[in-house]
Write an enzyme that holds these catalytic residues in place. Sequence first.
Site, PDB file in Angstrom:
ATOM      1  N   TRP A 133       0.670  -1.014   0.004  1.00  0.00           N
ATOM      2  CA  TRP A 133      -0.168   0.047  -0.184  1.00  0.00           C
ATOM      3  C   TRP A 133       0.931   1.265   0.060  1.00  0.00           C
ATOM      4  O   TRP A 133       1.716   1.437   0.727  1.00  0.00           O
ATOM      5  CB  TRP A 133      -0.867   0.033   1.291  1.00  0.00           C
ATOM      6  CG  TRP A 133      -1.609   1.143   1.417  1.00  0.00           C
ATOM      7  CD1 TRP A 133      -2.537   1.721   0.163  1.00  0.00           C
ATOM      8  CD2 TRP A 133      -2.143   1.710   2.579  1.00  0.00           C
ATOM      9  NE1 TRP A 133      -3.259   2.717   0.882  1.00  0.00           N
ATOM     10  CE2 TRP A 133      -2.996   3.021   2.229  1.00  0.00           C
ATOM     11  CE3 TRP A 133      -1.625   1.810   3.901  1.00  0.00           C
ATOM     12  CZ2 TRP A 133      -3.351   3.855   3.274  1.00  0.00           C
ATOM     13  CZ3 TRP A 133      -2.122   2.458   4.875  1.00  0.00           C
ATOM     14  CH2 TRP A 133      -3.077   3.667   4.703  1.00  0.00           C
ATOM     15  N   ASP A 214      -0.913  -6.076   9.174  1.00  0.00           N
ATOM     16  CA  ASP A 214      -1.705  -4.651   8.990  1.00  0.00           C
ATOM     17  C   ASP A 214      -3.070  -5.637   8.345  1.00  0.00           C
ATOM     18  O   ASP A 214      -3.017  -6.183   7.252  1.00  0.00           O
ATOM     19  CB  ASP A 214      -1.374  -3.961   7.829  1.00  0.00           C
ATOM     20  CG  ASP A 214      -2.210  -2.987   7.312  1.00  0.00           C
ATOM     21  OD1 ASP A 214      -1.800  -2.151   6.496  1.00  0.00           O
ATOM     22  OD2 ASP A 214      -3.292  -2.925   7.977  1.00  0.00           O
ATOM     23  N   LYS A 250     -13.216  -0.911   5.829  1.00  0.00           N
ATOM     24  CA  LYS A 250     -14.006  -1.588   4.798  1.00  0.00           C
ATOM     25  C   LYS A 250     -15.017  -2.766   5.241  1.00  0.00           C
ATOM     26  O   LYS A 250     -16.282  -2.769   4.629  1.00  0.00           O
ATOM     27  CB  LYS A 250     -12.996  -2.337   3.926  1.00  0.00           C
ATOM     28  CG  LYS A 250     -11.881  -1.539   3.139  1.00  0.00           C
ATOM     29  CD  LYS A 250     -11.068  -0.597   3.814  1.00  0.00           C
ATOM     30  CE  LYS A 250     -10.111   0.219   3.430  1.00  0.00           C
ATOM     31  NZ  LYS A 250     -10.267   0.728   2.187  1.00  0.00           N
TER      32      LYS A 250
HETATM   33  C1  LIG Z   1      -3.285  -2.344   3.334  1.00  0.00           C
HETATM   34  C2  LIG Z   1      -4.033  -1.297   3.812  1.00  0.00           C
HETATM   35  N1  LIG Z   1      -3.860  -0.992   5.175  1.00  0.00           N
HETATM   36  C3  LIG Z   1      -4.649   0.135   5.691  1.00  0.00           C
HETATM   37  C4  LIG Z   1      -5.256   0.941   5.105  1.00  0.00           C
HETATM   38  C5  LIG Z   1      -5.992   2.064   5.780  1.00  0.00           C
HETATM   39  O1  LIG Z   1      -7.134   2.324   5.673  1.00  0.00           O
HETATM   40  P1  LIG Z   1      -7.984   3.312   6.708  1.00  0.00           P
HETATM   41  O2  LIG Z   1      -6.808   4.087   7.476  1.00  0.00           O
HETATM   42  O3  LIG Z   1      -8.877   4.167   6.156  1.00  0.00           O
HETATM   43  O4  LIG Z   1      -8.364   2.309   7.923  1.00  0.00           O
HETATM   44  C6  LIG Z   1      -5.748   0.797   3.610  1.00  0.00           C
HETATM   45  C7  LIG Z   1      -6.651   1.412   2.628  1.00  0.00           C
HETATM   46  N2  LIG Z   1      -6.114   1.828   1.490  1.00  0.00           N
HETATM   47  C8  LIG Z   1      -7.346   2.202   0.428  1.00  0.00           C
HETATM   48  O5  LIG Z   1      -8.343   0.997   0.639  1.00  0.00           O
HETATM   49  C9  LIG Z   1      -6.664   1.917  -0.766  1.00  0.00           C
HETATM   50  O6  LIG Z   1      -5.481   1.085  -0.967  1.00  0.00           O
HETATM   51  O7  LIG Z   1      -7.322   2.245  -2.005  1.00  0.00           O
HETATM   52  C10 LIG Z   1      -7.729   3.404   0.685  1.00  0.00           C
HETATM   53  O8  LIG Z   1      -8.558   3.359   1.840  1.00  0.00           O
HETATM   54  C11 LIG Z   1      -6.291   4.282   0.872  1.00  0.00           C
HETATM   55  O9  LIG Z   1      -6.571   5.182   1.814  1.00  0.00           O
HETATM   56  O10 LIG Z   1      -5.741   4.224   0.121  1.00  0.00           O
HETATM   57  C12 LIG Z   1      -5.014  -0.602   3.214  1.00  0.00           C
HETATM   58  O11 LIG Z   1      -5.348  -0.913   2.078  1.00  0.00           O
END
Ligand SMILES: Cc1ncc(COP(=O)(O)O)c(CN[C@](O)(C(=O)O)[C@@H](O)C(=O)O)c1O
Length: 401
Positions: A133, A214, A250
Amino acid sequence: DSVFCQIAQAPEDPILGVTVAYNKDPDSSKLNLGVGAYRTEEGKPLVLNVVRQAEQKLVNDPTRIKEYLPIVGLADFNKASAKLIFGADSPAIQEKRVATVQCLSGSGSLRVGGEFLARHYHQKTIYIPDPTWGNHPKIFTFAGLSVKTYRYYDPSTRGLHFKGLLEDLGNAASGSIVLLHACAHNPTGVDPTIDQWEEIRQLVRSKQLLPFFDSAYQGFASGSLEADAKPVRMFAADGGECFTAQSFAKNMGLYGERVGALSIVCKTSDVASRVESQLKLVIRPMYSSPPLHGACIVSTILNDSNLYNEWTIELKGMADRIISMRTQLLEALQAKGTPGDWSHIIKQIGMFTFTGLNAEQVGFMRKEYHVYMTSDGRISMAGLSTKTIPHLANAMHAAVT
Ligand SMILES: Cc1ncc(COP(=O)(O)O)c(CN[C@](O)(C(=O)O)[C@@H](O)C(=O)O)c1O
């Protein structure tokens, strides 16, 4: 003159910037396959029924107040989160060896964990998968750790580079931190098999590496919360120590509520309580205490067996719809005779397909077909529906012929 007149215009975020560009596009055929956010068959964001029901319960409760949460967050939420990922029968939980703090979703949990490690752990190097990510390297660098990568994805097979993974982690300095995606690897959609996870666990333990999971997609990969938690539970149950960041963005559809938790499994309950006390010293000067509403929603659902069961059904529904998008996209490409082997579309799991399309092809699809995806060729399957699959298949076909 402004004191900031020298400040440069920052580039858009590689993932969130895709939505910015999508929103500016007036073409009605446009498709947003960028950010990992679930959309229904009608292409709309989804608020789960159980979330609506939990919110109704909260709103109808006249005794509810808006007091600060403690620095560590809502206790009932923390307990329920740990149970969800480690299992109700987790020895670590029964022996009170888990320190859990509510954080600002997955990103906040990762950052607090990183800051804690930079302050209290002797090894400052964290190994993250290649690719991973996009926010991971920035989160851990700003937390004060030094980031290295381990081979994870093999473009030639579009599968796991297991040999490279074992070699790179085998060569890591003893005690290094290792970031592991709990399930539904982002961006590749490629996960180790359970047997491969066992080999990774043995290597991690034999080299005293520190695993940092994660978990942003528990329940989204297979549709089962239990199955998706298995790798984490293998590590948490072996008596060793590990970090786990959880996001409810999610799997509960709580994106903007910023609900997450960081859990640290320790060797003894005495260490766990001292670790928790030091986590408070990281959090207090960062954001002082976490938001109330989202944690109350999750705690209400996880602590009510009817709501929990209904949640597992809705979660499986989302996972199944994503899987049907995979099947439909593969069939559409095969029907068109699109050159190349596209079977990875149904082999990969979770929210994303790592198509293998390159940045030039991605740019072509955006320009000519108004299909928006990240430049690494990742598409969010949740952004598709039965009626938009043909448009994407046409765009991919044109991009590769
Ligand atoms: C592997 C991973 N870890 C942590 C997070 C953090 O998520 P949050 O802080 O919202 O709980 C995401 C979200 N990544 C995305 O789904 C994505 O890769 O598109 C998107 O939400 C993002 O923020 O980039 C993720 O893909």
